[in-house]
Write an enzyme that holds these catalytic residues in place. Sequence first.
Site, mmCIF file in Angstrom:
data_model
loop_
_atom_site.group_PDB
_atom_site.id
_atom_site.type_symbol
_atom_site.label_atom_id
_atom_site.label_comp_id
_atom_site.label_asym_id
_atom_site.label_seq_id
_atom_site.Cartn_x
_atom_site.Cartn_y
_atom_site.Cartn_z
ATOM 1 N N PHE A 128 -30.762 37.570 -9.936
ATOM 2 C CA PHE A 128 -31.667 37.564 -8.788
ATOM 3 C C PHE A 128 -31.986 36.111 -8.417
ATOM 4 O O PHE A 128 -32.270 35.296 -9.298
ATOM 5 C CB PHE A 128 -32.948 38.305 -9.187
ATOM 6 C CG PHE A 128 -33.827 38.688 -8.046
ATOM 7 C CD1 PHE A 128 -33.596 39.857 -7.339
ATOM 8 C CD2 PHE A 128 -34.899 37.887 -7.669
ATOM 9 C CE1 PHE A 128 -34.424 40.227 -6.287
ATOM 10 C CE2 PHE A 128 -35.729 38.243 -6.616
ATOM 11 C CZ PHE A 128 -35.494 39.418 -5.918
ATOM 12 N N ASP A 207 -34.736 39.374 -18.060
ATOM 13 C CA ASP A 207 -35.529 39.834 -16.924
ATOM 14 C C ASP A 207 -35.288 41.336 -16.798
ATOM 15 O O ASP A 207 -34.168 41.781 -16.519
ATOM 16 C CB ASP A 207 -35.118 39.100 -15.645
ATOM 17 C CG ASP A 207 -36.056 39.406 -14.495
ATOM 18 O OD1 ASP A 207 -36.610 40.524 -14.462
ATOM 19 O OD2 ASP A 207 -36.239 38.527 -13.626
ATOM 20 N N LYS A 233 -41.839 47.936 -9.369
ATOM 21 C CA LYS A 233 -40.570 48.656 -9.168
ATOM 22 C C LYS A 233 -40.669 50.022 -9.855
ATOM 23 O O LYS A 233 -41.480 50.837 -9.455
ATOM 24 C CB LYS A 233 -39.421 47.782 -9.653
ATOM 25 C CG LYS A 233 -39.269 46.551 -8.736
ATOM 26 C CD LYS A 233 -38.255 45.528 -9.174
ATOM 27 C CE LYS A 233 -38.175 44.431 -8.109
ATOM 28 N NZ LYS A 233 -37.448 43.242 -8.568
ATOM 29 N N ARG A 386 -28.035 50.203 -1.424
ATOM 30 C CA ARG A 386 -28.470 50.564 -2.779
ATOM 31 C C ARG A 386 -29.235 51.877 -2.734
ATOM 32 O O ARG A 386 -30.195 52.029 -1.975
ATOM 33 C CB ARG A 386 -29.421 49.497 -3.346
ATOM 34 C CG ARG A 386 -28.792 48.161 -3.595
ATOM 35 C CD ARG A 386 -29.744 47.272 -4.385
ATOM 36 N NE ARG A 386 -31.064 47.139 -3.759
ATOM 37 C CZ ARG A 386 -32.042 46.392 -4.265
ATOM 38 N NH1 ARG A 386 -31.872 45.757 -5.404
ATOM 39 N NH2 ARG A 386 -33.192 46.290 -3.640
HETATM 40 C C1 LIG Z 1 -37.675 41.952 -8.119
HETATM 41 C C2 LIG Z 1 -37.238 40.871 -9.015
HETATM 42 C C3 LIG Z 1 -37.965 39.679 -9.118
HETATM 43 C C4 LIG Z 1 -39.177 39.439 -8.256
HETATM 44 O O1 LIG Z 1 -39.981 38.419 -8.713
HETATM 45 P P1 LIG Z 1 -41.435 38.200 -8.098
HETATM 46 O O2 LIG Z 1 -41.931 36.980 -8.708
HETATM 47 O O3 LIG Z 1 -42.230 39.439 -8.413
HETATM 48 O O4 LIG Z 1 -41.306 38.096 -6.603
HETATM 49 C C5 LIG Z 1 -37.523 38.728 -10.022
HETATM 50 N N1 LIG Z 1 -36.415 38.918 -10.766
HETATM 51 C C6 LIG Z 1 -35.694 40.062 -10.677
HETATM 52 C C7 LIG Z 1 -34.487 40.248 -11.534
HETATM 53 C C8 LIG Z 1 -36.066 41.058 -9.796
HETATM 54 O O5 LIG Z 1 -35.359 42.178 -9.679
#
Ligand SMILES: *Cc1c(COP(=O)(O)O)cnc(C)c1O
Length: 426
Positions: A128, A207, A233, A386
């Site tokens: 991400f 993560d 989520k 998705r």
């Molecule tokens: C959704 C997501 C984020 C989002 O991070 P925020 O700090 O909450 O905006 C970060 N890493 C991954 C892998 C995600 O899927």
Amino acid sequence: MTADQNRIFAEQLDSKDPLRKFRSRFYIESENTIYLDGNSFGRLPIKTKALLTEVVEKQWGTELIESWNQNWYQKSTQLGDKIAPIIGATQGEVIVSDSTSINLYKLAHAALKLQKGKTTIVSDDLNFPTDLYILQGLIKEFGPEYQLHLAQSNDSITIETEELKSKITKNTALVVLSLVAFKSAFMYQLNEITEYAHQMGALVLWDLSHAAGAVEIELNKSNADLAVGCTYKYLNGGPGSPAFLYVHKDLQEKLSSPIQGWFGDALPFEFDLNYRPAKGIRRFLTGTPPVLNLMAIEPGIDIINEAGMATIHQKSIRLSEFFLSLVETELRNYGFEIGSPIKSANRGSHVSLKHDEAYRICQALIHPKSSTTRIIPDFRDPDNIRFGFTPLYTTFREVWLTAQRLKQIIKDKEYGQFSTQRSDVT
Ligand SMILES: *Cc1c(COP(=O)(O)O)cnc(C)c1O
């Protein structure tokens, strides 16, 4: 199998579904809306509505500042303890705090300090963007000898284990990976990667944003070091709900948060002028949390603990396998390509379909012109739709209906009525 046979099969699967009763725990305004974006933003648990009213009217309105002692101050650690079983961790190893981006920064920074002398970070090109941005910033902050090495995907869907391993060397301080990739849903073998990284003397930061609440995760059994993840989520915590972070018990006293806020101090209400990190996981707190969002997290995680992650993961696999079988039997000649791993052991709880007209097909699903069924998946550049399957509230019949709508949209060229112009949030 014909569409009719598949529908009957879907109805059978729904009638045998051990998680059936949990759908009614969520606010579902219309049965005509099929929500397939729980991987990005979960539905509202019904209990959360009443709870927020209580928090606003009683706690904030009436009890006022007393609520800090009665309800709010311990909530970050209490919720952490409730998230722990969802990710295979122990009490006292998880807290709720800040955003995923900030938690990633705090833990990656702390790990780099501990690993002084080793100067590379390893991640992958399916990660991400925010994770990579944070790591790029850390590299800059730590100095010119630091480097970020990315394992490359051959097909934009998976990362070969050998490719990842080839990037991890004795000079690797930290490996930072999404357990489930946000676009393709590719899932790493947490155990194997952690073990290999440890052999090389590296720490691993997982993560879990697209994994927590959807797949079984064994942080302790895998001897995992560090993890972060979102609560909005699959955990259904609501818009902007604060994130969680995990630090293995044995590492907690060795790591320091780079943001030395008063909530991470040993005794914040002594107002000592010199920072003394709290013992244990609380040292990774920063400052006052967004209390309304924080309080809103609890009903969602209570539901998950009641349902149990093993049952949730099993249904996730069945939903995705059913969808993939529909793509195979009913959507064969409609221009779709599967953009996710086929093997369930290598996939999270969403399935990506690639199509040249992905963006406009997605628009047609969300804003139907020739159907009363509104289907909400999402679009990810350049050509992915998705479909997120949330075992607590997605039914097999909804999955079947989604395949029928896809067929109709392509057959009738319904997508042709939409613009290719993208909205702010896709
Ligand atoms: C959704 C997501 C984020 C989002 O991070 P925020 O700090 O909450 O905006 C970060 N890493 C991954 C892998 C995600 O899927």
